[in-house]
Design a protein around this motif. Structure first.
Motif, PDB file in Angstrom:
ATOM      1  N   GLN A  27       0.833  -1.204   0.000  1.00  0.00           N
ATOM      2  CA  GLN A  27       0.000   0.000   0.000  1.00  0.00           C
ATOM      3  C   GLN A  27       0.870   1.259   0.000  1.00  0.00           C
ATOM      4  O   GLN A  27       0.634   2.201  -0.765  1.00  0.00           O
ATOM      5  N   ILE A  28       1.861   1.268   0.869  1.00  0.00           N
ATOM      6  CA  ILE A  28       2.739   2.436   0.999  1.00  0.00           C
ATOM      7  C   ILE A  28       3.532   2.647  -0.282  1.00  0.00           C
ATOM      8  O   ILE A  28       3.627   3.762  -0.801  1.00  0.00           O
ATOM      9  N   ALA A  29       4.097   1.559  -0.807  1.00  0.00           N
ATOM     10  CA  ALA A  29       4.924   1.672  -2.010  1.00  0.00           C
ATOM     11  C   ALA A  29       4.116   2.181  -3.191  1.00  0.00           C
ATOM     12  O   ALA A  29       4.554   3.075  -3.926  1.00  0.00           O
ATOM     13  N   ARG A  30       2.928   1.631  -3.399  1.00  0.00           N
ATOM     14  CA  ARG A  30       2.100   2.062  -4.531  1.00  0.00           C
ATOM     15  C   ARG A  30       1.688   3.525  -4.396  1.00  0.00           C
ATOM     16  O   ARG A  30       1.707   4.279  -5.376  1.00  0.00           O
ATOM     17  N   THR A  31       1.314   3.916  -3.198  1.00  0.00           N
ATOM     18  CA  THR A  31       0.811   5.272  -3.018  1.00  0.00           C
ATOM     19  C   THR A  31       1.912   6.305  -3.152  1.00  0.00           C
ATOM     20  O   THR A  31       1.701   7.377  -3.741  1.00  0.00           O
ATOM     21  N   THR A  32       3.081   6.009  -2.643  1.00  0.00           N
ATOM     22  CA  THR A  32       4.180   6.967  -2.789  1.00  0.00           C
ATOM     23  C   THR A  32       4.587   7.110  -4.255  1.00  0.00           C
ATOM     24  O   THR A  32       4.913   8.207  -4.704  1.00  0.00           O
ATOM     25  N   ARG A  33       4.530   6.005  -5.010  1.00  0.00           N
ATOM     26  CA  ARG A  33       4.893   6.069  -6.433  1.00  0.00           C
ATOM     27  C   ARG A  33       3.916   6.934  -7.222  1.00  0.00           C
ATOM     28  O   ARG A  33       4.310   7.728  -8.064  1.00  0.00           O
ATOM     29  N   ARG A  34       2.629   6.776  -6.959  1.00  0.00           N
ATOM     30  CA  ARG A  34       1.632   7.431  -7.802  1.00  0.00           C
ATOM     31  C   ARG A  34       1.327   8.862  -7.372  1.00  0.00           C
ATOM     32  O   ARG A  34       0.910   9.677  -8.189  1.00  0.00           O
ATOM     33  N   SER A  35       1.517   9.177  -6.082  1.00  0.00           N
ATOM     34  CA  SER A  35       1.028  10.459  -5.572  1.00  0.00           C
ATOM     35  C   SER A  35       2.125  11.441  -5.212  1.00  0.00           C
ATOM     36  O   SER A  35       1.873  12.637  -5.087  1.00  0.00           O
ATOM     37  N   LEU A  45       3.413  11.465  -2.333  1.00  0.00           N
ATOM     38  CA  LEU A  45       3.389  11.601  -0.876  1.00  0.00           C
ATOM     39  C   LEU A  45       4.573  10.849  -0.260  1.00  0.00           C
ATOM     40  O   LEU A  45       5.052   9.858  -0.817  1.00  0.00           O
ATOM     41  N   LYS A  46       5.001  11.310   0.884  1.00  0.00           N
ATOM     42  CA  LYS A  46       6.052  10.606   1.615  1.00  0.00           C
ATOM     43  C   LYS A  46       5.445   9.427   2.360  1.00  0.00           C
ATOM     44  O   LYS A  46       4.249   9.390   2.645  1.00  0.00           O
ATOM     45  N   ALA A  47       6.305   8.461   2.678  1.00  0.00           N
ATOM     46  CA  ALA A  47       5.823   7.249   3.351  1.00  0.00           C
ATOM     47  C   ALA A  47       5.100   7.589   4.645  1.00  0.00           C
ATOM     48  O   ALA A  47       4.060   6.991   4.968  1.00  0.00           O
ATOM     49  N   ALA A  48       5.630   8.552   5.391  1.00  0.00           N
ATOM     50  CA  ALA A  48       5.001   8.923   6.668  1.00  0.00           C
ATOM     51  C   ALA A  48       3.610   9.504   6.446  1.00  0.00           C
ATOM     52  O   ALA A  48       2.690   9.279   7.252  1.00  0.00           O
ATOM     53  N   GLU A  49       3.428  10.232   5.347  1.00  0.00           N
ATOM     54  CA  GLU A  49       2.115  10.796   5.039  1.00  0.00           C
ATOM     55  C   GLU A  49       1.123   9.691   4.689  1.00  0.00           C
ATOM     56  O   GLU A  49      -0.045   9.736   5.089  1.00  0.00           O
ATOM     57  N   VAL A  50       1.595   8.709   3.935  1.00  0.00           N
ATOM     58  CA  VAL A  50       0.727   7.582   3.588  1.00  0.00           C
ATOM     59  C   VAL A  50       0.359   6.796   4.844  1.00  0.00           C
ATOM     60  O   VAL A  50      -0.799   6.394   5.022  1.00  0.00           O
ATOM     61  N   GLN A  51       1.321   6.598   5.720  1.00  0.00           N
ATOM     62  CA  GLN A  51       1.049   5.875   6.955  1.00  0.00           C
ATOM     63  C   GLN A  51       0.029   6.616   7.814  1.00  0.00           C
ATOM     64  O   GLN A  51      -0.821   5.992   8.466  1.00  0.00           O
TER      65      GLN A  51
END
Length: 214
Positions: free
Chosen positions: A140-148, A150-156
């Motif tokens: 989830q984190i990897a996909r979202t950071t790639r597409r958006s 956003l930083k990992a901490a923001e996704v978390q």
């Protein structure tokens, strides 16, 4: 009035809701995406913009008349009351548009994409089944950071505000595991599509029989 058979599609950020919805649509389902409706309401000239500007001020509207998503996301994270006020503007408008699209749908069944379906309980009187698309949290984190971007901490932080994965899965009638590739996802969705066609036909027969008795 015809009531289409409706499946609620939900899942955590980065799990692949949009990819799944596109596949369902290609197979012949109607797709109503509440995120897409929200974006339409808040783009330049969107009907939610005047109310947002009145509520939050011009600094939350871009020069071309759209919602300033970055500023509003930051505000909503630090101010739960502001988040609730924004939802109070958007959610009734989203629901009205979703219901209008549902009533207009002529496909065998409808996929209603609602990211927070289980968190809010919204649309539960509309959907007949809940389909959860799921993947590992690291993915989830990897996909979202790639597409958006956003930083990992923001996704978390976004994930922390959503229902825990175990509870989301516990609320599902059907689960799509999206830890492989798109071809596997398509094959799994084809199985569900056949199932939903059968359920939709049963639903239509029951509705017709009920109408005939009234």
């Amino acid at each position: 009035m015809r009531e289409p058979y409706c499946v609620g599609l939900t899942g955590g950020i980065g799990c692949g809701k949009s990819s799944a919805a596109r596949i369902f649509e290609k197979l012949g389902a109607a797709v109503i995406d509440t995120d897409e409706i929200s974006h339409a309401l808040t783009r330049p000239g969107g009907i939610a913009i005047p109310a947002i500007e009145r509520e939050f001020g011009a600094e939350y509207v871009t020069v071309d008349g759209a919602l300033s998503r970055v500023d509003m996301r930051e505000r909503a994270f630090r101010d739960p009351a502001a988040k609730a006020r924004l939802e109070g503007i958007l959610h009734p408008l989203i629901r009205d548009e979703a219901q209008a699209r549902l009533a207009a749908a002529r496909q065998p069944y409808v996929i209603l994409v609602v990211p927070l379906l289980l968190e809010t309980g919204a649309y539960r009187e509309i959907v007949k089944r809940i389909l959860v698309i799921d993947c590992e949290e690291d993915e989830q984190i990897a996909r979202t950071t790639r597409r958006s971007g956003l930083k990992a901490a923001e996704v978390q932080a976004i994930m922390a505000a959503q229902l825990p994965r175990a509870k989301r899965l516990a609320g599902a009638d059907d689960v799509l595991h999206n830890d492989s590739d798109l071809d596997q996802l398509r094959r799994d969705i084809e199985v569900l599509h056949t199932k939903y066609l059968t359920l939709a036909a049963e639903h239509a027969r029951a509705a017709s029989a009920s109408a005939g008795k009234s």
